[in-house]
Design a protein around this motif. Structure first.
Motif, PDB file in Angstrom:
ATOM      1  N   LEU A 252       0.825  -1.221   0.000  1.00 36.17           N
ATOM      2  CA  LEU A 252       0.000   0.000   0.000  1.00 36.17           C
ATOM      3  C   LEU A 252       0.850   1.257   0.000  1.00 36.17           C
ATOM      4  CD1 LEU A 252      -2.899  -1.013   2.416  1.00 36.17           C
ATOM      5  CD2 LEU A 252      -2.853  -1.025  -0.077  1.00 36.17           C
ATOM      6  N   THR A 253       2.046   1.189   0.530  1.00 36.86           N
ATOM      7  CA  THR A 253       3.012   2.286   0.404  1.00 36.86           C
ATOM      8  C   THR A 253       4.336   1.662   0.002  1.00 36.86           C
ATOM      9  OG1 THR A 253       3.689   2.175   2.733  1.00 36.86           O
ATOM     10  CG2 THR A 253       1.872   3.661   2.192  1.00 36.86           C
ATOM     11  N   GLN A 254       5.040   2.367  -0.852  1.00 35.30           N
ATOM     12  CA  GLN A 254       6.308   1.823  -1.316  1.00 35.30           C
ATOM     13  C   GLN A 254       7.200   2.970  -1.745  1.00 35.30           C
ATOM     14  OE1 GLN A 254       6.427  -2.063  -2.975  1.00 35.30           O
ATOM     15  NE2 GLN A 254       7.468  -1.356  -4.825  1.00 35.30           N
TER      16      GLN A 254
ATOM     17  N   VAL B  87      -3.433   7.432  -4.351  1.00 36.97           N
ATOM     18  CA  VAL B  87      -3.855   6.039  -4.200  1.00 36.97           C
ATOM     19  C   VAL B  87      -5.000   5.987  -3.198  1.00 36.97           C
ATOM     20  CG1 VAL B  87      -3.180   3.725  -3.433  1.00 36.97           C
ATOM     21  CG2 VAL B  87      -1.548   5.137  -4.702  1.00 36.97           C
ATOM     22  N   CYS B  88      -6.039   5.245  -3.519  1.00 37.91           N
ATOM     23  CA  CYS B  88      -7.148   5.101  -2.573  1.00 37.91           C
ATOM     24  C   CYS B  88      -7.645   3.658  -2.555  1.00 37.91           C
ATOM     25  CB  CYS B  88      -8.293   6.061  -2.890  1.00 37.91           C
ATOM     26  SG  CYS B  88      -9.040   5.854  -4.508  1.00 37.91           S
ATOM     27  N   ALA B  89      -8.179   3.281  -1.403  1.00 37.47           N
ATOM     28  CA  ALA B  89      -8.828   1.977  -1.239  1.00 37.47           C
ATOM     29  C   ALA B  89     -10.298   2.247  -0.979  1.00 37.47           C
ATOM     30  CB  ALA B  89      -8.202   1.214  -0.084  1.00 37.47           C
ATOM     31  N   ILE B  90     -11.159   1.679  -1.823  1.00 38.82           N
ATOM     32  CA  ILE B  90     -12.587   1.988  -1.777  1.00 38.82           C
ATOM     33  C   ILE B  90     -13.344   0.818  -1.164  1.00 38.82           C
ATOM     34  CG2 ILE B  90     -14.609   2.596  -3.151  1.00 38.82           C
ATOM     35  CD1 ILE B  90     -12.672   3.675  -5.281  1.00 38.82           C
ATOM     36  N   TYR B  91     -14.047   1.109  -0.078  1.00 38.87           N
ATOM     37  CA  TYR B  91     -14.917   0.138   0.588  1.00 38.87           C
ATOM     38  C   TYR B  91     -16.324   0.271   0.008  1.00 38.87           C
ATOM     39  CZ  TYR B  91     -11.491  -0.367   4.430  1.00 38.87           C
ATOM     40  OH  TYR B  91     -10.382  -0.608   5.194  1.00 38.87           O
ATOM     41  N   MET B  92     -17.072  -0.822   0.059  1.00 38.04           N
ATOM     42  CA  MET B  92     -18.478  -0.825  -0.366  1.00 38.04           C
ATOM     43  C   MET B  92     -18.640  -0.179  -1.737  1.00 38.04           C
ATOM     44  SD  MET B  92     -20.197   0.059   3.347  1.00 38.04           S
ATOM     45  CE  MET B  92     -18.835   1.117   3.896  1.00 38.04           C
TER      46      MET B  92
ATOM     47  N   SER C 149       1.377   7.511   0.489  1.00 41.10           N
ATOM     48  CA  SER C 149       0.140   7.640   1.272  1.00 41.10           C
ATOM     49  C   SER C 149      -0.978   6.894   0.568  1.00 41.10           C
ATOM     50  CB  SER C 149      -0.249   9.110   1.455  1.00 41.10           C
ATOM     51  OG  SER C 149      -0.589   9.700   0.202  1.00 41.10           O
ATOM     52  N   ILE C 150      -2.021   6.625   1.330  1.00 37.15           N
ATOM     53  CA  ILE C 150      -3.210   5.979   0.770  1.00 37.15           C
ATOM     54  C   ILE C 150      -4.431   6.523   1.483  1.00 37.15           C
ATOM     55  CG2 ILE C 150      -2.995   3.989   2.321  1.00 37.15           C
ATOM     56  CD1 ILE C 150      -4.244   2.294   0.031  1.00 37.15           C
ATOM     57  N   THR C 151      -5.505   6.718   0.751  1.00 37.03           N
ATOM     58  CA  THR C 151      -6.758   7.217   1.312  1.00 37.03           C
ATOM     59  C   THR C 151      -7.764   6.076   1.379  1.00 37.03           C
ATOM     60  OG1 THR C 151      -6.403   9.420   0.369  1.00 37.03           O
ATOM     61  CG2 THR C 151      -8.660   8.863   1.020  1.00 37.03           C
TER      62      THR C 151
END
Length: 468
Positions: free
Chosen positions: A339-341, A373-378, A347-349
């Motif tokens: 998720l971070t590198q 970068v983002c991680a989307i739930y639902m 960063s990630i949202t």
């Protein structure tokens, strides 16, 4: 599990053993630890058996009627085993033919005896040496005075039941009795210290019960990702109020007699409102019970843990929170997505695609910036709207997207696509399970379960037209 473990009450009941040699003697040594009436059918008896007054030599020759009324039958005569087994089964009597599991209706486990505490280890006959090894380890772990402690507990049960309320308080008392001060005093032979420790435990747990709620994160699905504290809470709970996304394997770790109340929300189907869930938590806690509110992932990451905490604390109910591995982290680790590198993203949202009123609103222009970068739930049902918003805000249609469905579970799937084709990928691949959608994570991985989807200009244009 082919063989179901049970303990049979043999007090004053007949057990017939056919055979009088060494094999029969080994079985009878175990039976002599019980209060069974032991009868032996054999042409001659092992000297150890003939010298024991508890053993009745019923006959020299076997006949089926000798089994009538027996609780159990053992056959340790290789020539007679099939005949004895058939006669016992015809009478509905459990039978064990030594070393012949195919004609036996029960098998004998390895046993660690701390009477009245008995530990049985079975391998369904597949690995007796393994069972013996496990037995040896357990035997070394359990103090020999454990039986004395258990016997003392039996003599106190009526007294404890009259003072300590049933449920979590009584379990807490016995936890202290078996693993705290009373046990230490009894093992040390100090009866005065034992009485003092016992009375302290009775006083502490005999006070009026106060209900409480634990908000517990169950992680993304794999039960091995549950924290030790979460596991302990599941073992302590009187009531478990759980979500749809909590895996059955995680629920298997809970106390068997805990009341279980499902309150999962299913998209597009009637589901409990949050206010109704709050009412359930309040109702059960006000009974003086320990309630575990079990949530997939982490209670504070799109789990409405804060809303439940506020409702409970407003009513004066104590609340504690046990964090869990949230889905974005668990699924990324399972799919080997950093998720971070360094040199790629710092960063990630974490964001949700759904709100009570439809698609959630976000600062799409900020999320669409290169390198974000983002991680989307639902996001499965709202993926088209999310993609349209990001594309309208200027995100390149070639921005990489990784969808992880049923992350950390055996049914996990990883699908690689782009933001311009994410809706097409979801529908083409039939994504229906819980999924996290990662936008902007570069990936050069190659794996059998990853299905790449190219940019589809027509899909992208259709998404944009639908949003305009």
């Amino acid at each position: 599990m082919r063989y179901f473990p049970i303990f049979v009450d043999l007090k004053d009941r007949r057990v017939v053993v056919v055979g009088g040699g060494e094999e029969a003697t080994r079985k009878i040594r175990l039976l002599l630890k019980t209060e069974a009436v032991i009868e032996v059918v054999a042409s001659e008896l092992h000297p150890e058996l003939s010298a024991n007054p508890r053993i009745r030599w019923a006959a020299k020759d076997f006949s089926p009627d000798l089994l009538d009324g027996a609780a159990l039958v053992y056959s340790a005569d290789k020539d007679l085993n099939p005949t004895v087994s058939a006669a016992a089964q015809a009478r509905g009597i459990p039978v064990n033919a030594v070393d012949e599991a195919d004609i036996s209706t029960f098998i004998v486990p390895s046993i660690v005896d701390r009477d009245p505490v008995v530990v049985a280890i079975g391998t369904e006959g597949t690995a007796p040496v393994l069972a013996q090894g496990i037995r040896a380890r357990i035997d070394g772990m359990l103090p020999h005075g454990l039986g004395k402690l258990a016997a003392r507990a039996q003599s106190l049960r009526d007294k404890v039941a009259s003072i300590v309320p049933h449920g979590n308080r009584r379990r807490a008392f016995w936890q202290e009795f078996f693993f705290g001060g009373p046990r230490a005093a009894l093992e040390g032979g100090d009866e005065v210290a034992f009485d003092l420790a016992l009375n302290d435990a009775l006083f502490n747990e005999g006070k009026p019960a106060a209900g409480r709620v634990s908000l517990v994160g169950a992680g993304p699905g794999d039960p091995e990702l549950l924290t030790l504290k979460a596991h302990r809470k599941l073992q302590e709970a009187d009531v478990i109020v759980y979500d749809r996304l909590v895996s059955p394997a995680v629920l298997e770790l809970a106390r068997r007699d805990a009341v279980r109340i499902p309150v999962g929300k299913t998209p597009f189907e009637p589901s409990p409102r949050q206010s109704e869930i709050n009412d359930i938590l309040l109702r059960e806690a006000k009974k003086g019970l320990h309630v575990v509110r079990l949530k997939g992932g982490d209670p504070y990451i799109f789990g409405r843990g804060g809303e439940e905490q506020a409702a409970l604390e407003a009513a004066g109910i104590p609340v504690d929170v046990v964090p869990g591995i949230t889905a974005a982290l668990g699924c990324a680790a399972s799919a080997k997505l950093p998720l971070t590198q360094r040199g790629q993203n710092r960063s990630i949202t974490l964001l949700t695609a759904a709100s009570e009123h439809g698609v959630a609103e976000h600062n799409w222009a900020a999320l669409a910036q290169p390198g974000q970068v983002c991680a989307i739930y639902m996001g499965v049902n709202a993926a088209g709207d999310v993609a349209a918003n990001l594309l309208s805000a200027g995100m390149s249609p070639a921005t990489p997207v990784t969808i992880v469905e049923n992350g950390t579970l055996p049914t996990e799937r990883v699908i690689e696509t782009t933001i311009g084709s994410v809706w097409d990928a979801i529908h083409t691949r039939g994504v229906s399970g819980p999924a996290i959608i990662y936008v902007g994570l570069p990936s050069d991985r190659a794996a059998a379960n990853i299905v790449p989807f190219p940019v589809r200009e027509d899909i992208r244009d259709a998404i944009l037209r639908a949003a305009s």
